[in-house]
Design a protein around this motif. Structure first.
Motif, PDB file in Angstrom:
ATOM      1  N   PRO A  46       0.821  -1.226   0.000  1.00  0.00           N
ATOM      2  CA  PRO A  46       0.000   0.000   0.000  1.00  0.00           C
ATOM      3  C   PRO A  46       0.849   1.267   0.000  1.00  0.00           C
ATOM      4  O   PRO A  46       0.464   2.274  -0.602  1.00  0.00           O
ATOM      5  CB  PRO A  46      -0.817  -0.137   1.294  1.00  0.00           C
ATOM      6  CG  PRO A  46      -0.932  -1.606   1.508  1.00  0.00           C
ATOM      7  CD  PRO A  46       0.391  -2.171   1.055  1.00  0.00           C
ATOM      8  N   GLU A  47       1.998   1.225   0.666  1.00  0.00           N
ATOM      9  CA  GLU A  47       2.872   2.402   0.721  1.00  0.00           C
ATOM     10  C   GLU A  47       3.660   2.595  -0.570  1.00  0.00           C
ATOM     11  O   GLU A  47       3.911   3.731  -0.988  1.00  0.00           O
ATOM     12  CB  GLU A  47       3.847   2.277   1.896  1.00  0.00           C
ATOM     13  CG  GLU A  47       3.199   2.219   3.267  1.00  0.00           C
ATOM     14  CD  GLU A  47       2.601   0.858   3.593  1.00  0.00           C
ATOM     15  OE1 GLU A  47       1.712   0.814   4.459  1.00  0.00           O
ATOM     16  OE2 GLU A  47       3.001  -0.146   2.954  1.00  0.00           O
ATOM     17  N   ASN A  48       4.051   1.478  -1.190  1.00  0.00           N
ATOM     18  CA  ASN A  48       4.847   1.529  -2.420  1.00  0.00           C
ATOM     19  C   ASN A  48       4.289   0.527  -3.429  1.00  0.00           C
ATOM     20  O   ASN A  48       4.842  -0.559  -3.618  1.00  0.00           O
ATOM     21  CB  ASN A  48       6.314   1.207  -2.118  1.00  0.00           C
ATOM     22  CG  ASN A  48       6.965   2.242  -1.230  1.00  0.00           C
ATOM     23  OD1 ASN A  48       7.200   3.371  -1.653  1.00  0.00           O
ATOM     24  ND2 ASN A  48       7.249   1.864   0.012  1.00  0.00           N
ATOM     25  N   PRO A  49       3.178   0.879  -4.069  1.00  0.00           N
ATOM     26  CA  PRO A  49       2.553  -0.070  -5.002  1.00  0.00           C
ATOM     27  C   PRO A  49       3.408  -0.338  -6.229  1.00  0.00           C
ATOM     28  O   PRO A  49       4.053   0.567  -6.764  1.00  0.00           O
ATOM     29  CB  PRO A  49       1.236   0.618  -5.378  1.00  0.00           C
ATOM     30  CG  PRO A  49       1.461   2.066  -5.099  1.00  0.00           C
ATOM     31  CD  PRO A  49       2.419   2.132  -3.954  1.00  0.00           C
ATOM     32  N   GLY A  50       3.409  -1.610  -6.646  1.00  0.00           N
ATOM     33  CA  GLY A  50       4.048  -1.963  -7.901  1.00  0.00           C
ATOM     34  C   GLY A  50       3.097  -1.714  -9.056  1.00  0.00           C
ATOM     35  O   GLY A  50       2.093  -1.000  -8.929  1.00  0.00           O
ATOM     36  N   ARG A  51       3.405  -2.315 -10.197  1.00  0.00           N
ATOM     37  CA  ARG A  51       2.567  -2.159 -11.375  1.00  0.00           C
ATOM     38  C   ARG A  51       2.307  -3.540 -11.987  1.00  0.00           C
ATOM     39  O   ARG A  51       3.236  -4.342 -12.144  1.00  0.00           O
ATOM     40  CB  ARG A  51       3.229  -1.273 -12.432  1.00  0.00           C
ATOM     41  CG  ARG A  51       3.531   0.141 -11.970  1.00  0.00           C
ATOM     42  CD  ARG A  51       2.281   0.964 -11.779  1.00  0.00           C
ATOM     43  NE  ARG A  51       2.606   2.351 -11.465  1.00  0.00           N
ATOM     44  CZ  ARG A  51       2.756   2.840 -10.229  1.00  0.00           C
ATOM     45  NH1 ARG A  51       2.613   2.028  -9.181  1.00  0.00           N
ATOM     46  NH2 ARG A  51       3.039   4.106 -10.039  1.00  0.00           N
TER      47      ARG A  51
END
Length: 201
Positions: A46-51
């Motif tokens: 949630p803090e650093n979403p991927g793609r």
């Protein structure tokens, strides 16, 4: 009994659903596959979403994809999986959970090439699509920014770049005709980032 065929265009290609009785490589027309969906639960946090990839109707994508360097792509290769009728309810529950982060289900036709001619191989296959009004949809990003995000992101299912590499390899293996310009360009750039980092180490 109920029949259920689902078209996989992302991780379902290299990690199929359970209870498959037949699988048919094929493609969709009038869509693009893009890393336009944030991943908060599999390939990021949630803090650093991927793609991760989603399908977008080509005409919708054209409205807000100014940074997309492959504007003429409109074919998406993948695999149509037909599920054992005994297990349809179980598999649908499994897929609904797996694709819970912003995806909705649509039905569409899957095409194949036989004797050099395109033909509909499967009518009304189900497919999970990340529509552009869902909260995880991020849209078009420049390749350099997108490749950097994929290269550095990690989630509960593993590194984001692993998802990219496995998907690119899987698409290449579907058919002599299968291709994806956007996917292969991203793969090249992320591997360059891997190489640059190895050289620094």
């Amino acid at each position: 009994m109920e029949t259920f065929t689902v078209f996989g265009y992302g991780s379902l290609i290299f990690k199929p659903p359970p209870h498959v009785i037949t699988q048919t490589p094929g493609f969709l027309k009038g869509y693009v596959r893009r890393f336009a969906q944030k991943s908060h639960d599999h390939r990021g946090t949630p803090e650093n979403p991927g793609r991760v990839v989603t399908l977008i109707h080509k005409e919708e994508w054209d409205l807000f994809s100014g940074s997309d360097p492959f504007p003429n792509d409109d074919t998406v290769w993948g695999i149509a999986y037909t599920i054992d009728p005994v297990y349809v309810a179980e598999v649908r529950d499994y897929l609904d959970y797996r694709e819970k982060d912003g995806y909705t289900m649509e039905t569409l036709d899957v095409y194949a090439i036989e004797n050099g001619q395109e033909k509909v191989a499967i009518h009304n296959a189900f497919c999970y699509v990340g529509r552009n009004d869902n909260p995880s949809f991020i849209g078009s990003e420049p390749l350099d920014l997108l490749s950097t995000t994929i290269w550095k992101s990690v989630g509960p299912s593993g590194p984001n770049k692993e998802y990219l590499y496995r998907l690119a390899d899987a698409v290449r293996g579907l058919s002599n005709d299968s291709y994806d310009s956007h996917l292969y360009a991203l793969e090249k750039r992320v591997k360059e980032l891997d190489g640059n980092n190895d050289n620094k180490g």
